[in-house]
Motif scaffolding. Structure first.
Motif, mmCIF file in Angstrom:
data_model
loop_
_atom_site.group_PDB
_atom_site.id
_atom_site.type_symbol
_atom_site.label_atom_id
_atom_site.label_comp_id
_atom_site.label_asym_id
_atom_site.label_seq_id
_atom_site.Cartn_x
_atom_site.Cartn_y
_atom_site.Cartn_z
ATOM 1 N N TYR A 136 0.867 -1.191 0.000
ATOM 2 C CA TYR A 136 0.000 0.000 0.000
ATOM 3 C C TYR A 136 0.894 1.228 0.000
ATOM 4 C CZ TYR A 136 -3.055 -3.688 1.525
ATOM 5 O OH TYR A 136 -3.724 -4.883 1.598
ATOM 6 N N TYR A 137 0.676 2.106 -0.961
ATOM 7 C CA TYR A 137 1.554 3.267 -1.091
ATOM 8 C C TYR A 137 1.433 4.211 0.111
ATOM 9 C CZ TYR A 137 3.604 7.511 -2.972
ATOM 10 O OH TYR A 137 4.362 8.630 -3.149
ATOM 11 N N ARG A 138 0.218 4.309 0.608
ATOM 12 C CA ARG A 138 0.004 5.210 1.751
ATOM 13 C C ARG A 138 -0.890 4.533 2.781
ATOM 14 N NH1 ARG A 138 -4.027 10.034 1.911
ATOM 15 N NH2 ARG A 138 -3.638 10.699 4.040
ATOM 16 N N GLN A 139 -0.602 4.805 4.044
ATOM 17 C CA GLN A 139 -1.459 4.297 5.114
ATOM 18 C C GLN A 139 -1.742 5.430 6.080
ATOM 19 O OE1 GLN A 139 -0.434 0.650 7.112
ATOM 20 N NE2 GLN A 139 0.727 -0.135 5.368
ATOM 21 N N LYS A 140 -2.946 5.429 6.584
ATOM 22 C CA LYS A 140 -3.296 6.408 7.628
ATOM 23 C C LYS A 140 -3.717 5.577 8.839
ATOM 24 C CE LYS A 140 -6.314 10.435 7.977
ATOM 25 N NZ LYS A 140 -7.428 11.098 7.302
ATOM 26 N N CYS A 141 -2.930 5.694 9.920
ATOM 27 C CA CYS A 141 -3.144 4.794 11.059
ATOM 28 C C CYS A 141 -3.611 5.559 12.297
ATOM 29 C CB CYS A 141 -1.847 4.081 11.424
ATOM 30 S SG CYS A 141 -1.151 3.167 10.072
ATOM 31 N N TRP A 142 -4.479 4.936 13.056
ATOM 32 C CA TRP A 142 -4.926 5.463 14.346
ATOM 33 C C TRP A 142 -4.236 4.594 15.412
ATOM 34 C CZ3 TRP A 142 -7.383 6.282 9.931
ATOM 35 C CH2 TRP A 142 -8.136 7.437 9.767
ATOM 36 N N ILE A 143 -3.267 5.190 16.106
ATOM 37 C CA ILE A 143 -2.422 4.410 17.016
ATOM 38 C C ILE A 143 -2.687 4.819 18.475
ATOM 39 C CG2 ILE A 143 -0.009 3.965 17.692
ATOM 40 C CD1 ILE A 143 0.676 4.153 14.696
ATOM 41 N N ASP A 144 -2.937 3.817 19.273
ATOM 42 C CA ASP A 144 -3.267 4.030 20.691
ATOM 43 C C ASP A 144 -2.067 4.618 21.438
ATOM 44 O OD1 ASP A 144 -3.774 3.446 23.549
ATOM 45 O OD2 ASP A 144 -5.529 2.388 22.741
ATOM 46 N N LYS A 145 -2.308 5.719 22.160
ATOM 47 C CA LYS A 145 -1.191 6.393 22.846
ATOM 48 C C LYS A 145 -0.687 5.605 24.047
ATOM 49 C CE LYS A 145 -2.197 11.124 21.494
ATOM 50 N NZ LYS A 145 -2.497 12.493 21.919
ATOM 51 N N LYS A 146 -1.604 4.852 24.661
ATOM 52 C CA LYS A 146 -1.184 4.121 25.862
ATOM 53 C C LYS A 146 -0.652 2.734 25.499
ATOM 54 C CE LYS A 146 -4.249 6.285 29.185
ATOM 55 N NZ LYS A 146 -5.605 6.185 29.732
ATOM 56 N N LYS A 147 -1.437 2.004 24.728
ATOM 57 C CA LYS A 147 -1.076 0.607 24.437
ATOM 58 C C LYS A 147 -0.089 0.477 23.279
ATOM 59 C CE LYS A 147 -5.592 -1.008 25.988
ATOM 60 N NZ LYS A 147 -6.944 -1.340 25.528
ATOM 61 N N LEU A 148 0.075 1.543 22.514
ATOM 62 C CA LEU A 148 0.947 1.549 21.327
ATOM 63 C C LEU A 148 0.584 0.419 20.355
ATOM 64 C CD1 LEU A 148 4.226 2.515 23.122
ATOM 65 C CD2 LEU A 148 2.977 3.924 21.495
ATOM 66 N N VAL A 149 -0.706 0.386 20.031
ATOM 67 C CA VAL A 149 -1.214 -0.586 19.052
ATOM 68 C C VAL A 149 -2.037 0.171 18.011
ATOM 69 C CG1 VAL A 149 -1.311 -2.577 20.614
ATOM 70 C CG2 VAL A 149 -3.272 -1.018 20.461
ATOM 71 N N ILE A 150 -2.162 -0.443 16.831
ATOM 72 C CA ILE A 150 -2.971 0.182 15.766
ATOM 73 C C ILE A 150 -4.430 -0.227 15.958
ATOM 74 C CG2 ILE A 150 -3.358 0.337 13.257
ATOM 75 C CD1 ILE A 150 -0.364 -0.338 12.904
ATOM 76 N N HIS A 151 -5.317 0.773 16.036
ATOM 77 C CA HIS A 151 -6.744 0.464 16.134
ATOM 78 C C HIS A 151 -7.387 0.376 14.751
ATOM 79 C CE1 HIS A 151 -7.567 0.551 20.403
ATOM 80 N NE2 HIS A 151 -6.747 1.601 20.526
ATOM 81 N N LYS A 152 -6.901 1.245 13.894
ATOM 82 C CA LYS A 152 -7.562 1.336 12.583
ATOM 83 C C LYS A 152 -6.539 1.841 11.579
ATOM 84 C CE LYS A 152 -10.705 4.748 11.049
ATOM 85 N NZ LYS A 152 -11.838 5.628 11.280
ATOM 86 N N ALA A 153 -6.657 1.366 10.344
ATOM 87 C CA ALA A 153 -5.758 1.883 9.305
ATOM 88 C C ALA A 153 -6.500 1.961 7.975
ATOM 89 C CB ALA A 153 -4.539 0.971 9.158
ATOM 90 N N GLU A 154 -6.290 3.082 7.319
ATOM 91 C CA GLU A 154 -6.828 3.210 5.957
ATOM 92 C C GLU A 154 -5.668 2.913 5.008
ATOM 93 O OE1 GLU A 154 -10.082 6.752 6.916
ATOM 94 O OE2 GLU A 154 -8.262 7.219 5.762
ATOM 95 N N LEU A 155 -5.902 2.056 4.051
ATOM 96 C CA LEU A 155 -4.822 1.620 3.158
ATOM 97 C C LEU A 155 -5.106 2.116 1.740
ATOM 98 C CD1 LEU A 155 -4.765 -2.049 4.516
ATOM 99 C CD2 LEU A 155 -3.409 -0.125 5.333
ATOM 100 N N TYR A 156 -4.140 2.873 1.202
ATOM 101 C CA TYR A 156 -4.348 3.511 -0.106
ATOM 102 C C TYR A 156 -3.386 2.965 -1.162
ATOM 103 C CZ TYR A 156 -6.841 7.082 2.585
ATOM 104 O OH TYR A 156 -7.713 7.742 3.416
ATOM 105 N N GLY A 157 -3.831 2.983 -2.410
ATOM 106 C CA GLY A 157 -2.978 2.623 -3.537
ATOM 107 C C GLY A 157 -2.202 3.838 -4.017
ATOM 108 N N ARG A 158 -1.337 3.651 -4.997
ATOM 109 C CA ARG A 158 -0.512 4.741 -5.520
ATOM 110 C C ARG A 158 -1.359 5.844 -6.146
ATOM 111 N NH1 ARG A 158 4.929 5.614 -6.516
ATOM 112 N NH2 ARG A 158 5.466 3.696 -5.470
ATOM 113 N N SER A 159 -2.511 5.462 -6.678
ATOM 114 C CA SER A 159 -3.392 6.451 -7.326
ATOM 115 C C SER A 159 -4.059 7.378 -6.309
ATOM 116 C CB SER A 159 -4.475 5.720 -8.108
ATOM 117 O OG SER A 159 -5.287 4.981 -7.209
ATOM 118 N N GLY A 160 -3.933 7.041 -5.039
ATOM 119 C CA GLY A 160 -4.572 7.839 -3.990
ATOM 120 C C GLY A 160 -5.930 7.283 -3.601
#
Lengths: 404, 249
Positions: free
Chosen positions: B164-188
């Protein structure tokens, strides 16, 4: 009238070179038409017969089938429930379910992309497997895990009867799937496309592709093919959620169908123009040569109407002779190739396969082509004789004598 | 006026202290990698594939060491029983029991669906550190399901081949784990959405017990993976990560 006939027949035999030229042109025109149209009919029959085998006389698929066919997306499939009662529909002789799929075949250290078809028992007759089978037994194919392999594919994989090969493909849910199949038979069909693929039982294909109770195409064969369009209408009424098409409306068949109609007209025109130019040219030559004769005949009391009759009769007789000879030679030549075929050789195999055609074309002698050629031969020779004579007859005898 | 300046100075000082104590984005991502990659792990799993109205359920067992070595065997349904995957470093092999054949999955095949799910082989096999693959930026902070999270934007580094060319991640500040990620292709274009939830503290590490991958292009297509019976830092015999073990019947 008898005198006119006598004069006309004398004129025909008098100038042998002129008569020979006119008759030869007519004969050649008719030969070209009969052979050309027979050749086209041969191509049409050959291609369409194969197409009907591949699609059925009517094909039923999922609405998105054509859209997803190229990517071999098997999600555009039809469940058994969706075609319930199809055998009981009007004009349906039999209905065969099929699954066409792409995959990679592995045998020993060889691997090759190939198309597979999952078929029911009834399709063994449709594809005339009993006559195209060159090795193995058809009865063995009907057992689970057996395959019939096209001779070209078998050669490429160096595979024979009893060998086990692996087919790896994607299921309808895009998961990798692989099964082994045992070669029950090798087929060598006249259609080169069938020699590049392999066949497995529909049940095996359903398991391999995770398509239990579903298929991609249903090939329908009719009691009366002439009623195919009406049958399509009836089926569309009863199976609204499916795509239902007559064989000549599917993909390249549709284009070929229109193309053949255009070609038929083009051939008709080519022959017509060829014959007309020949006749007109020869008749004009005759008229110019015989202006003096026409002037003498008119000054001797022969009426313009009689001169016109004599000239057109001459043209018509030569046209009829040319047509008869053309039909005789045309039928003999076309029939010879109808029996022996015109072999384009191995080099054209791939391109012919792409258009669902055989490398050997068998032209056909068809009564309709003979009837049309008789009609064209007579009409054009009559018109060809009439047109150049008419302007000459408007002139007075003195003018005709002076100009000649 | 003096009081106002004094208060402003206090606020500025506090802000400086807070920011200097905060982790950099690279440190956050390293911590996420560390937290989500146990030394060794075994667990069972259920893969529930949703295709519109249709649901397909599969079961598997997984054994893994770090990010480099893993072994996965499907046990249900019968048609998939015995399908196995072995990953060692960048290599992935699949054993197909129907054909009794092992296939190496590489190249374009890695982008294909794994077992008909919305996870690709790439999703399953990715073993590089996030920081090695992506340049990252913190876009901001927010609250997601009552968890304080950073929103971090990841863009593929030049010359690095990533699924995936781009990822947008929601990362927990306390547990340091990813809750959610949007995965994008090169085209956006957004291709997938990934959700991780039901984190359980096992031996001091937060491990997700539910992962959902949604194909946003195909409506109604998503896959849930339910993780069960997680055991961390267990001893896995060396033979497990071998082709011979993969091909055993």
């Amino acid at each position: 009238m008898n005198d006119i006939i006598k004069i006309a027949s004398r004129n025909i035999t008098r100038n042998k070179r002129r008569t020979f030229l006119t008759v030869t042109i007519m004969t050649l025109g008719i030969i070209v038409y009969i052979f050309g149209m027979g050749y086209m009919d041969g191509i049409i029959e050959s291609a369409f017969e194969r197409s009907r085998k591949m699609t059925g006389e009517i094909r039923m698929t999922h609405k998105d089938f054509e859209l997803k066919e190229k990517t071999r997306d098997l999600r555009a499939n039809v469940s058994y429930d969706q075609v319930k009662g199809i055998e009981d529909q009007k004009n349906i002789l039999y209905a065969n379910k099929r699954i066409r799929f792409g995959g990679v075949i592995f045998f020993k250290d060889k691997e090759r992309n190939a198309m597979g078809v999952g078929i029911e028992k009834g399709d063994l007759d449709v594809f005339e497997m009993s006559s195209s089978l060159i090795k193995g037994k058809l009865e063995d194919f009907q057992k689970q895990g057996k395959a019939l392999v096209g001779v070209e594919l078998a050669k490429k994989l160096d595979i024979g009867i009893g060998d086990s090969f692996t087919v790896m493909t994607s299921t309808q849910y895009e998961s990798i799937s692989a099964q082994n199949y045992n070669v029950a038979g090798i087929i060598n069909d006249r259609n080169p496309a069938l020699n590049q693929i392999f066949f497995i039982n529909l049940d095996d294909a359903q398991y391999l592709l995770d398509m239990d109770g579903a298929f991609t195409e249903m090939a329908l064969f009719l009691k009366d093919i002439k009623l195919k369009d009406q049958t399509v209408v009836n089926l569309k009424e009863n199976y609204k959620e499916l795509d239902i098409k007559a064989w000549n409306k599917i993909g390249i068949n549709n284009q070929m169908d229109s193309w053949m109609k255009i070609t038929e007209v083009v051939f008709l025109l080519i022959f017509g123009v060829l014959a007309a130019i020949g006749i007109l040219n020869t008749m004009m030559m005759i008229v110019f040569e015989r202006r003096r004769e026409m002037g003498v005949l008119e000054s001797m009391g022969m009426r313009k109407k009689e001169i016109l009759s004599m000239m057109t009769l001459e043209g018509l007789v030569m046209g009829i002779i040319g047509t008869i000879l053309g039909i005789v030679f045309g039928v003999v030549i076309t029939y010879y190739f109808q029996v022996h075929g015109i072999d384009y050789g191995e080099a054209t195999k791939d391109i012919m396969a792409e258009y669902n055609m055989d490398t050997v074309i068998y032209p056909l002698v068809k009564v309709k082509n003979l009837i049309v050629s008789i009609f064209i031969g007579i009409v054009f020779s009559f018109i060809g004789a009439l047109l150049p004579v008419l302007p000459q007859l408007k002139k007075n005898p003195a003018e005709l004598l002076k100009k000649s | 006026m003096k009081k106002v300046f004094f208060l402003l100075s206090i606020v500025l000082l506090c802000t400086t202290v807070i920011f200097s104590n905060e982790l950099t984005v690279e440190e956050i991502l390293d911590a996420v990698d560390e937290n989500q990659t146990p030394e060794s792990i075994t667990h069972d799993g259920e893969m529930i594939i949703h295709r519109g109205n249709r649901t397909i359920e599969k079961k598997f067992e997984l054994k893994a060491e770090g990010k480099e070595r893993s072994f996965m065997e499907f046990t249900y349904p019968p048609r998939d029983k015995g399908t196995k995957y072995l990953r060692v470093d960048d290599n992935l092999w699949m054993y197909l029991p129907g054909a009794e054949r092992t296939v190496k999955i590489s190249g374009h095949m890695l982008r294909q669906s794994m077992m008909g799910s919305d996870f690709s082989y790439d999703d399953q096999t990715e073993n590089r550190k996030i920081n090695d693959q992506y340049k990252s930026t913190i876009l901001g902070s927010t609250t997601l399901d009552s968890n304080e999270v950073w929103i971090i934007d990841l863009i593929a580094r030049d010359g690095i081949d990533v699924p995936y060319y781009r990822q947008k991640c929601w990362i927990d500040k306390k547990k340091l784990v990813i809750h959610k990620a949007e995965l994008y292709g090169r085209s956006g274009k957004m291709l997938k959405m990934m959700y991780m939830s039901e984190f359980k503290d096992i031996s001091g590490k937060y491990y997700p017990h539910k992962i959902v991958m949604e194909d946003v292009i195909k409506k109604g297509h998503y896959t849930e993976v339910i993780v069960k019976d997680v055991k961390l830092d267990v001893k896995i015999p060396e033979k497990v990560f071998s082709l011979r073990y993969l091909e055993r019947k």
